[in-house]
Design an enzyme around this catalytic site. Structure first.
Site, PDB file in Angstrom:
ATOM      1  CG  HIS A 237      -1.962  -1.071   1.178  1.00 25.54           C
ATOM      2  ND1 HIS A 237      -2.412  -1.733   2.301  1.00 25.54           N
ATOM      3  CD2 HIS A 237      -2.642  -1.615   0.135  1.00 25.54           C
ATOM      4  CE1 HIS A 237      -3.329  -2.616   1.960  1.00 25.54           C
ATOM      5  NE2 HIS A 237      -3.491  -2.562   0.642  1.00 25.54           N
ATOM      6  NE  ARG A 239      -3.747   4.296   3.280  1.00 31.71           N
ATOM      7  CZ  ARG A 239      -5.067   4.471   3.271  1.00 31.71           C
ATOM      8  NH1 ARG A 239      -5.570   5.595   2.802  1.00 31.71           N
ATOM      9  NH2 ARG A 239      -5.877   3.539   3.730  1.00 31.71           N
ATOM     10  CD  GLU A 240      -0.180   0.074   4.621  1.00 30.91           C
ATOM     11  OE1 GLU A 240       0.595  -0.907   4.587  1.00 30.91           O
ATOM     12  OE2 GLU A 240      -1.420  -0.054   4.589  1.00 30.91           O
ATOM     13  NE  ARG A 292      -6.430  -0.008   0.762  1.00 30.85           N
ATOM     14  CZ  ARG A 292      -6.306  -0.650   1.917  1.00 30.85           C
ATOM     15  NH1 ARG A 292      -5.793  -0.016   2.962  1.00 30.85           N
ATOM     16  NH2 ARG A 292      -6.688  -1.910   2.037  1.00 30.85           N
ATOM     17  CG  ASN A 316      -3.065  -7.411   1.394  1.00 28.63           C
ATOM     18  OD1 ASN A 316      -2.471  -8.401   0.971  1.00 28.63           O
ATOM     19  ND2 ASN A 316      -3.419  -7.288   2.670  1.00 28.63           N
ATOM     20  NE  ARG A 317      -9.255  -5.976   1.324  1.00 29.15           N
ATOM     21  CZ  ARG A 317      -8.370  -5.536   2.206  1.00 29.15           C
ATOM     22  NH1 ARG A 317      -7.080  -5.840   2.029  1.00 29.15           N
ATOM     23  NH2 ARG A 317      -8.723  -4.819   3.259  1.00 29.15           N
ATOM     24  CG  HIS A 369       0.417  -4.572   5.113  1.00 31.77           C
ATOM     25  ND1 HIS A 369      -0.012  -3.985   3.937  1.00 31.77           N
ATOM     26  CD2 HIS A 369       0.594  -5.890   4.829  1.00 31.77           C
ATOM     27  CE1 HIS A 369      -0.106  -4.901   2.989  1.00 31.77           C
ATOM     28  NE2 HIS A 369       0.270  -6.066   3.501  1.00 31.77           N
ATOM     29  CE1 TYR A 371      -3.574   3.480  12.852  1.00 36.40           C
ATOM     30  CE2 TYR A 371      -3.388   3.861  10.501  1.00 36.40           C
ATOM     31  CZ  TYR A 371      -4.081   4.025  11.695  1.00 36.40           C
ATOM     32  OH  TYR A 371      -5.278   4.713  11.697  1.00 36.40           O
TER      33      TYR A 371
END
Length: 482
Positions: A237, A239-240, A292, A316-317, A369, A371
């Site tokens: 993702h 933004r992580e 994301r 992650n889907r 990942h 948070y």
């Protein structure tokens, strides 16, 4: 920012008067938020108003970096399941309208974190109060927090770093993808007998997916048995940011601190993919800090003509195990869009192909990942635990205990559906259910309350230290069980 194509500019201008009048009409307040949660007529009107207001803001700005000035991040905890359902419904609709961004879904504890536009902030707070849903302000000004997260390096500082250590990569700030690739190149050239950098595929936009293989020999251990392999990926993702930073910290411990960690390095073959979604990661640096998804385009020309930002899928889907099930969306504009089909995203396909080619060798799968500080075991698609659930929990327990001994930070452990929202099509479920990797986990890194996705760069090193300790404990436990 989203840029509408020319045919809509005239339409937007014609509707400006009506939209502005509706937006400034007195009296909706909490009623509008309640109506939004129920999907009633006010919801349709507010969505229409926001649609044209957003379009005009984009036209006026001429594109560029998305600003979250005066947005706030709230945490709300619903006292009942009915209230949780109403909260979830409201947040989903507001996110679809672009007026909110869900950071942490309404989970089993009925708590959610979400960013809210200043245009509807008071309405949302009124809604929460009317439904007796306690809430706190996590971040009072989102844009200020974004600006403060990542300190810059001056040219002089970069020069000094290159002189001292041979490269300008540091774990005191978050780096762009080009910096990360240079660091991987440095490791492979400085430690050629230990590190090999492989290109396992390319992203939708053509960026190389670089993986570091760390090994002190072949695939056979000293006792003549096949050497177990460990997979670590991060940055699925965009933004992580802390997850790629921690993956690289782990890589540094394996390579640059090999003499200290040689026993665990020698015991396994390590595969580290520090940025699984480089397009989304880069976009979160250049354009939208909270991006994301990937950056693929699966929407029709007609949908793109209507200017909505529908690029990307949730990586992650997108994995081909219970794809499209609970927690995944078929809406291309959803943050949890599973893609038009399983493995539609080249990033997921490349990783899956790499793992499939090494079937039976990878014994531990870790996807980093952020948070919430948790080790999540399968399943993400179902509340029914796998038959070997106790084995998974035993290893996770050793990991979180090791992390706590380093920094004192508590990490939870459990099955994904018990601790988080449903996540059908996630990578750890595929790793266990299809690739046959017994020990598969999603590891949610720091933090739990204060910063969310905007973890300060000053916390990279402590997060990396506790995570590396946890990974070492997990690797030892898995090897002992082979």
């Amino acid at each position: 920012m989203r840029r509408p194509p020319p045919p809509l500019v005239l339409m937007t201008a014609l509707l400006l008067g009506a939209a502005a009048a509706a937006a400034s009409a007195p009296g909706p307040g909490a009623a509008q938020a309640q109506e939004s949660a129920r999907g009633g007529p006010l919801s349709v009107l507010s969505a229409l108003v926001e649609y044209f207001k957003t379009g005009l803001r984009v036209v006026a700005s001429g594109g560029g970096r998305v600003s979250y000035q005066r947005w706030q991040v709230l945490r709300a905890t619903a006292p009942t399941q009915d209230a949780a359902d109403q909260l979830e419904s409201m947040l989903n609709e507001l996110e679809e309208d672009g007026a909110a961004a869900i950071w942490a879904d309404v989970a089993s504890n009925r708590s959610a974190d979400f960013a809210v536009s200043p245009d509807i902030l008071e309405d949302v707070k009124d809604f929460l109060e009317e439904h007796a849903i306690p809430h706190t302000v996590m971040i009072p000004d989102l844009q200020k927090a974004i600006m403060a997260q990542n300190p810059r390096l001056s040219k002089q500082q970069r020069k000094e770093l290159r002189t001292i250590q041979g490269h300008d990569f540091t774990f005191r700030r978050y780096h762009r993808y080009a910096d990360i690739l240079r660091y991987l190149s440095y490791l492979s050239s400085a430690y050629p007998s230990l590190v090999e950098v492989l290109t396992i595929g390319h992203s939708w936009e053509g960026l190389p997916l670089k993986l570091a293989r760390v090994s002190t020999g072949g695939t056979i251990s000293k006792d003549g048995r096949p050497k177990p392999a460990v997979w670590i990926d991060a940055g699925g993702h965009g933004r992580e940011w802390v997850s790629p930073a921690v993956a690289l910290f782990v890589l540094r411990q394996l390579v640059e601190n090999y003499q200290v960690n040689r026993r665990v390095v020698d015991a396994a073959e390590w595969f580290v993919l520090p940025v699984a979604n480089p397009d989304g990661y880069e976009y979160s640096h250049t354009t939208d800090r909270l991006w994301r998804k990937t950056r693929s385009t699966h929407t029709s020309a007609a949908a793109r003509w209507l200017w909505r930002q529908c690029a990307g899928a949730d990586l992650n889907r997108n994995w081909g195990f219970h794809w499209g099930g609970a927690g995944a969306s078929r809406d291309p504009c959803s943050e949890r869009f599973a893609g038009p089909r399983a493995f539609s995203e080249p990033e997921a396909r490349a990783a899956a192909d790499f793992l499939t080619d090494r079937a039976g060798r990878v014994r531990l799968f870790l996807s980093l990942h952020a948070y919430s500080q948790a080790w999540l075991a399968p399943w993400g698609h179902s509340r029914r635990p796998p038959p070997d659930a106790q084995d998974l929990m035993d290893v996770a327990r050793l990991a979180v205990e090791a992390a706590a001994r380093v920094t004192g930070q508590p990490y939870r452990m459990g099955h994904a559906r018990d601790l988080a929202a449903p996540r059908a099509g996630c990578s750890e479920d595929w790793a266990k259910g299809v690739a046959g990797i017994k020990y598969a986990y999603a590891v949610e890194l720091r933090d739990r309350a204060d910063y969310g996705f905007l973890l300060p760069a000053s916390q990279i090193i402590p997060t990396g230290r506790e995570t590396f300790a946890a990974i070492k404990a997990a690797v030892r436990a898995v090897i002992a069980r082979i």
